[in-house]
Design a protein around this motif. Structure first.
Motif, mmCIF file in Angstrom:
data_model
loop_
_atom_site.group_PDB
_atom_site.id
_atom_site.type_symbol
_atom_site.label_atom_id
_atom_site.label_comp_id
_atom_site.label_asym_id
_atom_site.label_seq_id
_atom_site.Cartn_x
_atom_site.Cartn_y
_atom_site.Cartn_z
ATOM 1 N N THR A 159 -6.598 -3.443 6.006
ATOM 2 C CA THR A 159 -5.446 -4.604 5.921
ATOM 3 C C THR A 159 -5.250 -4.601 7.742
ATOM 4 O O THR A 159 -4.724 -5.689 8.256
ATOM 5 N N SER A 160 -4.953 -3.196 7.952
ATOM 6 C CA SER A 160 -4.460 -3.159 9.394
ATOM 7 C C SER A 160 -5.364 -3.606 10.621
ATOM 8 O O SER A 160 -5.034 -3.888 11.700
ATOM 9 N N GLN A 178 0.798 -1.143 -0.022
ATOM 10 C CA GLN A 178 0.134 -0.164 -0.080
ATOM 11 C C GLN A 178 0.670 1.349 -0.071
ATOM 12 O O GLN A 178 0.543 2.141 0.706
ATOM 13 N N GLY A 221 -11.243 0.610 6.931
ATOM 14 C CA GLY A 221 -11.018 0.967 5.302
ATOM 15 C C GLY A 221 -11.788 2.340 5.051
ATOM 16 O O GLY A 221 -11.730 2.943 4.090
ATOM 17 N N LYS A 240 -5.291 3.789 0.253
ATOM 18 C CA LYS A 240 -5.414 4.249 1.606
ATOM 19 C C LYS A 240 -6.335 3.417 2.504
ATOM 20 O O LYS A 240 -6.237 2.929 3.647
ATOM 21 N N LYS A 299 -4.873 -0.179 3.200
ATOM 22 C CA LYS A 299 -4.022 -0.153 4.578
ATOM 23 C C LYS A 299 -4.910 -0.248 5.698
ATOM 24 O O LYS A 299 -4.669 -1.056 6.522
ATOM 25 N N GLY A 300 -5.790 0.668 5.787
ATOM 26 C CA GLY A 300 -6.808 0.555 6.890
ATOM 27 C C GLY A 300 -7.507 -0.760 6.956
ATOM 28 O O GLY A 300 -7.638 -1.378 8.165
#
Lengths: 320, 191
Positions: free
Chosen positions: B137-138, B52, B84, B131, B134-135
């Motif tokens: 996935t995190s 990402q 996300g 963006k 990443k949200g």
């Protein structure tokens, strides 16, 4: 004339060098990353106030397995299921025995009489303290994914993420019934299990606590499956549970506090029996950034045993 | 007495012509077969390798990028607090612009029933910045991920993003299976 040629030659070299340096500086090759204009900064959530961390890692043991399943501690022993075996060793890491299991085990629990209950994908088995099978239940349906076990007197509670239900069995292996956490309250859909993380535990007072991971809550049920109370704190901050399916794993301490392990931003914390954050055991920087939430177990002295699936370690955290 | 057959110039020329014809026909047939069965390859993002970095939005020769976010609905938790969709520390879990993570509001949040929300991507607005990926996935299950849309990609075989991708997530895949969608595509052993 000769000097002029030399000066021209040197100037040309300097220009070439400058072009190379500037070109390299402006290059966007992979190892010369410019800043990401769309960067999502989650460092604030990953960083934890050091004053909140009151535990430190004191030991760890390597697991000789491809896929770790679950961990439990009781009576001075660590119980581990991984791949298709059960392993029991003392707190110093000395192995008592290692017994093969008929299939890959995912979770386990130890009874008051030191018998061992092991959870497979869609069935459970009771083993003697020496690891010999006493009985094995009939398999549940194909959707079943057993993720956690708890025992209270002669009742075994089985968390089934696939069917979004808690099943009750007698200690003799007889299926009793199931409940899905549904109530008459409008909008209560029961257990919301978006991914196979569904844990439960029995407190020292004999209260059954079930994680409702889709709601980021800990729910207290009567033995026959009636919702009594719940603790809910949706937040990505350290005080709450955020992301999807958290807390992923729990265990309950002698004073009724909850040891919780979270996925996404992987961290281990302790919450008071009333739900407030008590302390941080292991902050996110102790784990792989995109790692799995470790299974957790706590002994009578409050020492926490975390099963780190990414590093294949049992990690022991003791109060500082 | 058997008469010995002589191999004169005429025979030589005839044999040569026959041989040339056989070689030509065989060659043309072989080439046609090769072209007919040749496997075409296209670029695609391995979602398990993607870190990402945002370069899919800035480096693609198409503007906006041919890289778009896609959603593996069967992996989604349909969460209210979606990693996300919402910025960290969102004031309120609603569709207010101040709470949204996506810089172009390409992620659409729809209420299904309490407590489920569905998240859909408006591809016309998506710029492939990752963006939301990443949200997701995190904090979530990683159901949002990037893919090169081949109806938008020039397929010129000179992918400008692949050249600068820091995690080497952009790979050549067979053109008849051009997408690596999470759920059906799982992490490879060498990933």
């Amino acid at each position: 004339m000769k000097k002029t040629v030399i000066y021209l030659f040197l100037s040309l070299i300097i220009v070439v060098i400058l072009v190379i340096v500037i070109g390299d500086f402006r290059s966007t090759r992979p190892d010369r990353m410019s800043g990401n204009p769309y960067e999502l900064d989650i460092d604030g959530i990953r960083s934890v106030d050091p004053d909140l961390i009151t535990y430190k890692e004191t030991k760890n043991y390597k697991i000789d397995a491809a896929q770790a399943g679950g961990i439990a501690v009781a009576g001075g022993k660590i119980f581990l299921v991984a791949d298709d075996f059960l392993q029991v060793f003392d707190y110093g890491g000395k192995q008592y025995f290692r017994e093969p299991l008929p299939e890959q085990a995912r979770c386990l629990e130890v009874t008051a009489t030191n018998d061992i209950i092991v959870g497979f994908r869609n069935s459970i088995a009771l083993l003697s303290p020496e690891g010999e099978e006493i009985w094995r239940s009939e398999p549940l349906d194909e959707r079943a994914v057993i993720t956690a076990l708890a025992v209270k007197n002669s009742t075994i509670f089985v968390a089934d993420a696939g069917n979004r239900a808690v099943h009750r069995y007698t200690i003799d292996g007889k299926y009793v019934d199931s409940f899905e956490g549904k109530t008459r309250i409008e909008g209560n859909h029961g257990f919301i299990i978006p991914s196979p993380y569904f844990d439960l535990g029995v407190s020292p007072d004999g209260e059954l606590w079930v994680v409702n991971p889709g709601k980021h809550s800990l729910e207290n049920y009567t033995d026959d499956g009636n919702l009594r109370s719940f603790l809910e704190n949706i937040s990505r901050e350290i005080e709450g549970f955020g992301g999807c399916c958290n807390p992923a794993h729990i265990d309950i301490m002698a004073d009724g506090s909850f040891v919780t392990s979270e996925k996404g931003v992987v961290r281990i914390k302790i919450h008071e029996p009333s739900g407030e954050l008590s302390t941080v055991v292991a902050p996110p920087d102790k784990f792989r950034e995109d790692g799995e939430a470790p299974d957790v177990a706590v002994d009578e002295e409050g020492i926490i045993y975390a099963l780190d699936y990414d590093k294949n370690l049992i990690r022991i955290f003791e109060p500082k | 007495m058997k008469k010995k057959k002589t191999f004169n110039r005429r025979d030589f020329i005839q044999s040569s012509i026959r041989a040339s014809l056989v070689v030509s026909v065989g060659g043309i047939g072989g080439l046609a077969l090769k072209n007919g069965t040749k496997k075409d390859w296209v670029w695609q993002i391995d979602p398990f390798e993607c870190n990402q970095c945002g370069r899919c939005a800035t480096e693609c020769v198409r503007n906006p990028s041919a890289v778009k976010c896609v959603h593996a609905y069967d992996l989604c938790g349909y969460c209210d607090l979606c990693g996300g969709y919402f910025i960290p520390g969102a004031v309120k879990l609603d569709t207010g612009a101040e709470n949204q993570l996506c810089p172009t509001a390409a992620l659409i949040r729809k209420f299904i029933e309490e407590p489920y929300f569905e998240y859909e991507i408006d591809e016309d607005l998506c710029i492939g910045c990752a963006k939301c990926v990443k949200g997701c996935t995190s904090f979530g299950n990683g159901s949002l991920h990037l893919q090169i849309r081949h109806d938008l990609c020039r397929n010129c075989n000179e992918c400008s993003i692949a050249r600068v991708c820091p995690s080497k997530a952009i790979k050549r895949v067979p053109a008849d299976t051009p997408y690596l969608i999470k759920g059906t595509f799982t992490r490879t052993t060498d990933s």
